[in-house]
Design an enzyme around this catalytic site. Sequence first.
Site, PDB file in Angstrom:
ATOM      1  N   LYS A 136       0.824  -1.213   0.000  1.00 41.18           N
ATOM      2  CA  LYS A 136       0.000   0.000   0.000  1.00 41.18           C
ATOM      3  C   LYS A 136       0.855   1.258   0.000  1.00 41.18           C
ATOM      4  O   LYS A 136       0.561   2.227  -0.697  1.00 41.18           O
ATOM      5  CB  LYS A 136      -0.968  -0.034   1.179  1.00 41.18           C
ATOM      6  N   LYS A 171      -8.405   1.900   5.148  1.00 42.53           N
ATOM      7  CA  LYS A 171      -7.956   0.515   5.109  1.00 42.53           C
ATOM      8  C   LYS A 171      -6.663   0.341   5.912  1.00 42.53           C
ATOM      9  O   LYS A 171      -5.839   1.257   6.011  1.00 42.53           O
ATOM     10  CB  LYS A 171      -7.750   0.044   3.670  1.00 42.53           C
ATOM     11  N   ARG A 221      -6.350  -4.875 -12.008  1.00 47.05           N
ATOM     12  CA  ARG A 221      -5.027  -5.407 -11.697  1.00 47.05           C
ATOM     13  C   ARG A 221      -4.231  -5.477 -13.004  1.00 47.05           C
ATOM     14  O   ARG A 221      -4.555  -6.261 -13.892  1.00 47.05           O
ATOM     15  CB  ARG A 221      -5.153  -6.784 -11.056  1.00 47.05           C
ATOM     16  N   ARG A 236     -11.529  -6.218 -11.321  1.00 43.91           N
ATOM     17  CA  ARG A 236     -12.300  -6.877 -10.260  1.00 43.91           C
ATOM     18  C   ARG A 236     -13.490  -5.982  -9.935  1.00 43.91           C
ATOM     19  O   ARG A 236     -13.317  -4.909  -9.361  1.00 43.91           O
ATOM     20  CB  ARG A 236     -11.428  -7.101  -9.021  1.00 43.91           C
ATOM     21  N   ARG A 244     -16.109  -3.318  -2.348  1.00 42.78           N
ATOM     22  CA  ARG A 244     -14.806  -3.898  -2.662  1.00 42.78           C
ATOM     23  C   ARG A 244     -14.888  -4.759  -3.920  1.00 42.78           C
ATOM     24  O   ARG A 244     -15.804  -5.561  -4.072  1.00 42.78           O
ATOM     25  CB  ARG A 244     -14.303  -4.755  -1.495  1.00 42.78           C
ATOM     26  N   ASP A 284      -2.566  -1.930  -9.017  1.00 43.41           N
ATOM     27  CA  ASP A 284      -4.010  -1.787  -8.862  1.00 43.41           C
ATOM     28  C   ASP A 284      -4.404  -0.365  -9.246  1.00 43.41           C
ATOM     29  O   ASP A 284      -3.869   0.609  -8.697  1.00 43.41           O
ATOM     30  CB  ASP A 284      -4.438  -2.086  -7.431  1.00 43.41           C
ATOM     31  N   GLU A 292      -2.553   0.707  -5.390  1.00 45.03           N
ATOM     32  CA  GLU A 292      -1.633  -0.200  -4.700  1.00 45.03           C
ATOM     33  C   GLU A 292      -0.619  -0.741  -5.698  1.00 45.03           C
ATOM     34  O   GLU A 292      -0.869  -0.754  -6.910  1.00 45.03           O
ATOM     35  CB  GLU A 292      -2.373  -1.387  -4.046  1.00 45.03           C
ATOM     36  N   ASN A 294       1.301  -4.330  -5.900  1.00 46.10           N
ATOM     37  CA  ASN A 294       1.407  -5.663  -5.314  1.00 46.10           C
ATOM     38  C   ASN A 294       2.692  -6.339  -5.784  1.00 46.10           C
ATOM     39  O   ASN A 294       2.929  -6.455  -6.989  1.00 46.10           O
ATOM     40  CB  ASN A 294       0.198  -6.506  -5.723  1.00 46.10           C
TER      41      ASN A 294
END
Length: 327
Positions: A136, A171, A221, A236, A244, A284, A292, A294
């Site tokens: 993050k 978050k 993603r 997503r 979410r 993301d 984000e 990842n």
Amino acid sequence: MKLLFVTDPLSAFKIYKDTTFSMMREAARRGHTLMVCEPKHLMWCHGSRELPGAGRVTASVRDIELTGDPDVWYRAAQASGLGRPQVLSEVDAVLMRKDPPFDSEYFYATHLLEQAERDGARVFNSPRALRDHPEKLAILEFPDFIGPTLVTRDAADIRAFHAEHRDIILKPLDGMGGMGIFRVREDGLNLGSISETLNKFGAQTVMVQRFLPEIVQGDKRILVIGGKPVPYCLARIPQGTEVRGNLAAGGKGVAQKLSARDQEIAEALGPVLAARGLLFAGLDVIGDSLTEINVTSPTGFAEIAQQAGFDAAAVFVDAVEAALARS
């Protein structure tokens, strides 16, 4: 090549969607040898005649072959818990694919893997890069690509941020799969309680971001392999009343071509991340904003292959082979 996958227990794999399995299948198709272990199986010892390794990082590994049977998908030469010792510097590549959370044990595993690098092992992604890029917080380096964002322990900071932006997402920094994500709208309902839950009354740092309404089109993603973006992302998409998009939270994964903005972000970040030892990363993006980065175990290979016909696993194994050829 001899490939060692450091990963979660094989019993937890859902091979119809597991990216690590996709990597294994492509590597096996090319004739590479597969070994597996979990982070708990890593070991270093100096000054013992009874333990293996002689001052080099060793793992208790299982040699596996893929069967092609979805019900019994692998065959192991060693029973679970009865692996054989393997010095990491004596395999061609170590692939760190352990899922988050990035807890103390994960942190310690990166130090053991970094010691293995000193022994001569090739580890992907780089253990140091894994530590240096918390998923993050890594976006803070790239402010041109992110939306309004706050990182703080202070409840007053959170209230001020909400007062300015009116609709926010809170978050935890160590969450995964959408765990612990809250939305607070203009009315501020439960903001105090949510802040206390996440920041532990000022003891724990949280991230707060302006809510991005483009989430209805999906939390995308974007996969970056060897510094270059895969031409398809996995959007997503939240379902029902859920905010979410994470697949673990019930989101629907839809493969789609990268937008011009997606491409811009990926081409800007990809070479930077690759130069730091991040062979494979997942960006993301919601709307036009990076949310984000990842680096621990990005996913999406299976869904993109099934829906778009693009074989990201082949691109990944190509990148591993090319990296080893350069060394």
